[in-house]
Design an enzyme around this catalytic site. Structure first.
Site, mmCIF file in Angstrom:
data_model
loop_
_atom_site.group_PDB
_atom_site.id
_atom_site.type_symbol
_atom_site.label_atom_id
_atom_site.label_comp_id
_atom_site.label_asym_id
_atom_site.label_seq_id
_atom_site.Cartn_x
_atom_site.Cartn_y
_atom_site.Cartn_z
ATOM 1 N N SER A 65 0.869 -1.181 0.000
ATOM 2 C CA SER A 65 0.000 0.000 0.000
ATOM 3 C C SER A 65 0.901 1.225 0.000
ATOM 4 O O SER A 65 2.073 1.146 0.384
ATOM 5 C CB SER A 65 -0.944 -0.008 1.209
ATOM 6 O OG SER A 65 -0.234 -0.223 2.407
ATOM 7 N N GLU A 112 1.108 5.561 0.668
ATOM 8 C CA GLU A 112 0.482 6.697 1.354
ATOM 9 C C GLU A 112 0.862 8.024 0.687
ATOM 10 O O GLU A 112 2.009 8.234 0.322
ATOM 11 C CB GLU A 112 0.951 6.685 2.813
ATOM 12 C CG GLU A 112 0.421 7.815 3.643
ATOM 13 C CD GLU A 112 0.798 7.650 5.110
ATOM 14 O OE1 GLU A 112 0.668 6.528 5.669
ATOM 15 O OE2 GLU A 112 1.232 8.651 5.709
ATOM 16 N N ASP A 142 -2.341 14.557 16.202
ATOM 17 C CA ASP A 142 -1.700 15.523 17.102
ATOM 18 C C ASP A 142 -2.219 16.893 16.725
ATOM 19 O O ASP A 142 -2.189 17.258 15.551
ATOM 20 C CB ASP A 142 -0.173 15.513 16.916
ATOM 21 C CG ASP A 142 0.411 14.168 17.299
ATOM 22 O OD1 ASP A 142 0.193 13.740 18.436
ATOM 23 O OD2 ASP A 142 1.068 13.562 16.435
ATOM 24 N N PHE A 178 12.057 15.051 10.321
ATOM 25 C CA PHE A 178 10.868 14.205 10.419
ATOM 26 C C PHE A 178 10.983 13.228 11.586
ATOM 27 O O PHE A 178 10.056 13.065 12.370
ATOM 28 C CB PHE A 178 10.790 13.380 9.132
ATOM 29 C CG PHE A 178 9.536 13.590 8.373
ATOM 30 C CD1 PHE A 178 9.329 14.754 7.670
ATOM 31 C CD2 PHE A 178 8.558 12.602 8.359
ATOM 32 C CE1 PHE A 178 8.171 14.945 6.967
ATOM 33 C CE2 PHE A 178 7.392 12.788 7.660
ATOM 34 C CZ PHE A 178 7.197 13.951 6.957
ATOM 35 N N HIS A 200 3.931 -0.950 3.670
ATOM 36 C CA HIS A 200 3.167 0.281 3.424
ATOM 37 C C HIS A 200 4.194 1.394 3.223
ATOM 38 O O HIS A 200 5.012 1.654 4.118
ATOM 39 C CB HIS A 200 2.280 0.584 4.634
ATOM 40 C CG HIS A 200 1.535 1.882 4.555
ATOM 41 N ND1 HIS A 200 0.317 1.992 3.917
ATOM 42 C CD2 HIS A 200 1.830 3.125 5.025
ATOM 43 C CE1 HIS A 200 -0.118 3.250 4.008
ATOM 44 N NE2 HIS A 200 0.787 3.953 4.667
HETATM 45 P P1 FAD Z 1 -3.282 6.436 20.087
HETATM 46 O O1 FAD Z 1 -3.330 5.031 19.652
HETATM 47 O O2 FAD Z 1 -4.488 7.004 20.725
HETATM 48 O O3 FAD Z 1 -2.008 6.594 21.046
HETATM 49 C C1 FAD Z 1 -1.493 7.865 21.379
HETATM 50 C C2 FAD Z 1 -0.764 7.797 22.712
HETATM 51 O O4 FAD Z 1 -1.712 7.622 23.745
HETATM 52 C C3 FAD Z 1 0.234 6.659 22.853
HETATM 53 O O5 FAD Z 1 1.334 7.130 23.599
HETATM 54 C C4 FAD Z 1 -0.530 5.607 23.646
HETATM 55 O O6 FAD Z 1 0.308 4.756 24.414
HETATM 56 C C5 FAD Z 1 -1.372 6.478 24.550
HETATM 57 N N1 FAD Z 1 -2.632 5.835 24.955
HETATM 58 C C6 FAD Z 1 -3.483 5.136 24.178
HETATM 59 N N2 FAD Z 1 -4.532 4.728 24.904
HETATM 60 C C7 FAD Z 1 -4.349 5.184 26.156
HETATM 61 C C8 FAD Z 1 -5.084 5.109 27.369
HETATM 62 N N3 FAD Z 1 -6.263 4.455 27.433
HETATM 63 N N4 FAD Z 1 -4.597 5.698 28.487
HETATM 64 C C9 FAD Z 1 -3.424 6.388 28.443
HETATM 65 N N5 FAD Z 1 -2.668 6.498 27.321
HETATM 66 C C10 FAD Z 1 -3.129 5.909 26.200
HETATM 67 N N6 FAD Z 1 -1.311 12.028 12.184
HETATM 68 C C11 FAD Z 1 -2.143 12.922 11.584
HETATM 69 O O7 FAD Z 1 -2.422 13.974 12.170
HETATM 70 N N7 FAD Z 1 -2.660 12.676 10.340
HETATM 71 C C12 FAD Z 1 -2.414 11.531 9.669
HETATM 72 O O8 FAD Z 1 -2.897 11.350 8.554
HETATM 73 C C13 FAD Z 1 -1.558 10.558 10.277
HETATM 74 N N8 FAD Z 1 -1.295 9.372 9.673
HETATM 75 C C14 FAD Z 1 -0.538 8.432 10.325
HETATM 76 C C15 FAD Z 1 -0.357 7.165 9.735
HETATM 77 C C16 FAD Z 1 0.392 6.186 10.370
HETATM 78 C C17 FAD Z 1 0.561 4.837 9.702
HETATM 79 C C18 FAD Z 1 1.007 6.470 11.619
HETATM 80 C C19 FAD Z 1 1.872 5.432 12.297
HETATM 81 C C20 FAD Z 1 0.827 7.716 12.221
HETATM 82 C C21 FAD Z 1 0.045 8.694 11.592
HETATM 83 N N9 FAD Z 1 -0.202 9.938 12.183
HETATM 84 C C22 FAD Z 1 -1.023 10.851 11.561
HETATM 85 C C23 FAD Z 1 0.434 10.296 13.453
HETATM 86 C C24 FAD Z 1 -0.457 9.982 14.670
HETATM 87 O O9 FAD Z 1 -1.678 10.660 14.579
HETATM 88 C C25 FAD Z 1 0.317 10.420 15.913
HETATM 89 O O10 FAD Z 1 1.428 9.596 16.109
HETATM 90 C C26 FAD Z 1 -0.492 10.547 17.181
HETATM 91 O O11 FAD Z 1 0.332 11.139 18.183
HETATM 92 C C27 FAD Z 1 -0.966 9.238 17.767
HETATM 93 O O12 FAD Z 1 -1.990 8.709 17.040
HETATM 94 P P2 FAD Z 1 -2.481 7.202 17.362
HETATM 95 O O13 FAD Z 1 -3.646 6.976 16.507
HETATM 96 O O14 FAD Z 1 -1.353 6.273 17.303
HETATM 97 O O15 FAD Z 1 -2.933 7.424 18.887
#
Ligand code: FAD
Length: 281
Positions: A9, A11, A102, A210, A260
């Site tokens: 895939s 991106e 974020d 980055f 990916h």
């Molecule tokens: P989560 O899974 O919610 O985790 C975030 C943090 O919270 C982690 O440290 C985790 O340990 C902690 N956490 C989770 N659950 C709990 C809980 N219940 N209690 C306490 N702590 C908890 N960002 C963008 O803005 N746009 C994008 O398009 C984008 N695409 C991405 C694509 C990929 C493949 C990846 C790997 C990242 C991408 N990101 C993107 C970045 C991502 O949004 C950031 O890394 C963000 O900080 C975390 O998102 P997450 O979905 O992993 O969050």
């Protein structure tokens, strides 16, 4: 190498100009020969690039390729998330990359009240059942805000249990971190595929910038070697191409379900890596 049953895939990020959009269309055209499972498009948290993401997703679907919009939920309320997902559903999207995101600096994190991606996964399953295939993010070198390795891994496993189908990792240059992470989540009962995210190296300064923000480690030996080429971008790319291709081969040979690519809207390096690995032959 044998690439049968391995998925690919790619991106993209939304473009800002008609020229950029045309260029991206040409890039996708080149990558389509590798028969990707989907093309995805990033989206800025807080809705900062929503129109661009929608446009890119519409373009991909018009090319008859499965499209996966990234959906960072932070800064959106539930009604806004529903509206966006309804729009994607009606466009024909069947795969979502569900993320927390974020907040851009200067913007508060108020809104939906969703704090973590796991809550978005639950929301999607609750409202849409199995309509969407859900991808989630994984961090083999741990999320930058992780309290500890164990907690971060447990949060990932909980996010998978909330209803995710598959995961895509942050990029890394250390295959062992990936294998260790997969072993750790399997030990927690998490069985979903974890697809390595691959970042080809276009330039040293950009990569460092980055990696510092997203918490990906550039191993010391690689950093020093790339640095030694100074402004010789061709040598940086050629050396990194060998390193990244070797890592991809090892990942696939030792069980990764696919790759990916973070394309940065360019096809040359992902194409070359896929070609060397034997995809699309
Ligand atoms: P989560 O899974 O919610 O985790 C975030 C943090 O919270 C982690 O440290 C985790 O340990 C902690 N956490 C989770 N659950 C709990 C809980 N219940 N209690 C306490 N702590 C908890 N960002 C963008 O803005 N746009 C994008 O398009 C984008 N695409 C991405 C694509 C990929 C493949 C990846 C790997 C990242 C991408 N990101 C993107 C970045 C991502 O949004 C950031 O890394 C963000 O900080 C975390 O998102 P997450 O979905 O992993 O969050």
């Amino acid at each position: 190498m044998n690439t049968a049953n391995k998925t690919l895939s790619f991106e993209f990020f939304p473009t800002r100009t008609p020229e950029g959009r045309d260029k991206q269309t040409a890039v996708r055209e080149k990558l389509r020969r590798f028969n990707p499972a989907f093309f995805s498009c990033t989206s800025g948290a807080g809705g900062s690039t929503r129109e661009g993401t929608l446009q890119t997703i519409a373009d991909i679907l018009a090319e008859n390729t499965p499209a996966a919009p990234h959906l960072p939920c932070i800064g959106m309320n539930e009604a806004e998330i529903h509206t966006l997902l309804d729009t994607y559903r009606d466009m024909g999207v069947r795969r979502i990359v569900a993320l927390r995101g974020d907040m851009p600096s200067g913007m508060g994190a108020s809104g939906s009240g969703l704090r973590y991606a796991a809550e978005l996964v639950e929301l999607i399953r609750r409202r849409y059942g199995d309509l969407f295939r859900i991808e989630i993010a994984a961090y083999p070198e741990y999320h930058p805000q992780a309290c500890s390795a164990a907690e971060d891994t447990a949060h990932f496993a909980a996010k998978a249990r909330a209803g995710a189908d598959s995961a895509i990792t942050q990029y890394f240059y250390n295959a062992d971190a990936y294998f260790r992470f997969v072993d750790d989540v399997r030990a927690l009962g998490c069985t979903i595929p974890v697809v390595p995210g691959i970042m080809p190296v276009t330039g040293f300064a950009k990569l460092v910038r980055f990696s510092d923000t997203c918490g990906a480690e550039i191993p010391r030996w690689l950093r020093l070697k790339l640095q030694s080429y100074a402004d010789d971008t061709e040598s940086v790319q050629a050396f990194a191409l060998d390193v990244v291709t070797d890592m991809c081969a090892r990942l696939l040979e030792q069980g990764a379900p696919g790759l990916h690519f973070y394309t940065m809207n360019q096809s040359a390096l992902p194409e070359e890596i896929c070609r060397r690995l034997g995809f699309g032959a």
